[in-house]
Design a protein around this motif. Structure first.
Motif, mmCIF file in Angstrom:
data_model
loop_
_atom_site.group_PDB
_atom_site.id
_atom_site.type_symbol
_atom_site.label_atom_id
_atom_site.label_comp_id
_atom_site.label_asym_id
_atom_site.label_seq_id
_atom_site.Cartn_x
_atom_site.Cartn_y
_atom_site.Cartn_z
ATOM 1 N N GLU A 81 2.569 1.771 -3.006
ATOM 2 C CA GLU A 81 1.421 2.281 -4.469
ATOM 3 C C GLU A 81 1.299 3.471 -3.917
ATOM 4 O O GLU A 81 0.925 4.902 -4.958
ATOM 5 C CB GLU A 81 -0.589 1.171 -4.005
ATOM 6 C CG GLU A 81 -1.296 2.352 -5.104
ATOM 7 C CD GLU A 81 -2.711 1.335 -4.526
ATOM 8 O OE1 GLU A 81 -3.794 1.908 -4.896
ATOM 9 O OE2 GLU A 81 -2.495 -0.109 -3.737
ATOM 10 N N LYS A 128 0.616 -1.484 -0.598
ATOM 11 C CA LYS A 128 -0.153 0.329 -0.349
ATOM 12 C C LYS A 128 1.118 1.366 0.022
ATOM 13 O O LYS A 128 0.363 2.245 -0.838
ATOM 14 C CB LYS A 128 -0.695 0.069 0.728
ATOM 15 C CG LYS A 128 -1.911 -1.046 0.935
ATOM 16 C CD LYS A 128 -2.781 -0.773 0.061
ATOM 17 C CE LYS A 128 -4.202 -1.415 0.156
ATOM 18 N NZ LYS A 128 -5.169 -0.501 -1.176
ATOM 19 N N ARG A 168 4.175 1.460 -14.212
ATOM 20 C CA ARG A 168 3.064 1.825 -12.636
ATOM 21 C C ARG A 168 2.743 2.986 -13.343
ATOM 22 O O ARG A 168 1.557 3.764 -13.292
ATOM 23 C CB ARG A 168 3.680 1.177 -11.660
ATOM 24 C CG ARG A 168 3.482 -0.509 -11.643
ATOM 25 C CD ARG A 168 3.936 -0.370 -9.793
ATOM 26 N NE ARG A 168 3.907 -2.355 -10.163
ATOM 27 C CZ ARG A 168 4.083 -2.947 -8.388
ATOM 28 N NH1 ARG A 168 3.977 -1.988 -7.427
ATOM 29 N NH2 ARG A 168 4.666 -3.777 -8.095
ATOM 30 N N THR A 180 2.040 6.717 -6.703
ATOM 31 C CA THR A 180 0.543 7.259 -7.088
ATOM 32 C C THR A 180 1.187 9.421 -6.729
ATOM 33 O O THR A 180 0.799 10.216 -7.523
ATOM 34 C CB THR A 180 -0.455 7.765 -5.972
ATOM 35 O OG1 THR A 180 -0.867 6.238 -6.914
ATOM 36 C CG2 THR A 180 -1.627 8.436 -6.640
#
Length: 178
Positions: A14, A11, A49, A18
């Motif tokens: 991620e 997490k 990604r 972002t």
């Protein structure tokens, strides 16, 4: 090696990527002329990604390429006088483009410098920026990342291990004592 701790879990990686994707869009005032170039090995899936995240935010898919800098590494001459360059053609025209090099860990700066050399050998980009998941310090060259997921000050007796689902079947960043 002795395991010390997990620094980023799935997490956290991620969320970090972002944020980096948003920073790339903001700093470049959009996505025009941007090409993400992942440094093999783990820089490539990180670049992919980031490209997917940029597409989610902007509705535009930025091109992704990769560079294998084996031939350009100045520290490999002691291993082999004729290292093999595995990626002669980046598959992109870099002339006039905003190249964003992507790697997992920034340490001495030698890998980034070698990747810059490889790209410049293929043409003259408008600019080259550097995005890394982890900056652990200990630079030997005057190289600084434009986008840093996490700064992790380390000692020379520590090692950062990045595992990505695409290459290792799990996502995490860990630190080990050597």
């Amino acid at each position: 090696m002795e395991f010390k701790s997990v620094l980023l879990d799935e997490k956290a990686i991620e969320r970090t990527l972002t944020r980096v994707a948003h920073e790339i869009i903001e700093k470049n005032k959009g996505t025009e002329d941007i090409i993400l170039v992942g440094i093999k090995r783990r820089g490539v899936p990180i670049a992919e990604r980031i490209a997917l995240l940029i597409e989610q935010f902007e509705g535009i898919r930025v091109p992704v390429s990769s560079v294998d800098i084996t031939l350009y590494r100045d520290d490999l001459t002691s291993i082999n006088d004729q290292p093999v360059l595995n990626n002669v053609d980046l598959g992109i025209d870099v002339k006039g483009k905003k190249i964003i090099l992507v790697d997992d860990v920034l340490y001495t700066g030698r890998t980034a410098r070698a990747a810059i050399d490889a790209i410049i050998d293929k043409g003259r980009p408008k600019m080259i920026q550097l995005a890394v998941l982890v900056d652990r310090g200990h630079r030997e060259l005057p190289i600084r990342a434009d986008y840093v997921g996490k700064n992790i000050p380390t000692s020379s007796k520590e090692m950062i291990s990045v595992k990505l689902f695409e290459t290792d079947e799990k996502d995490c960043v860990s630190i080990f004592e050597i």
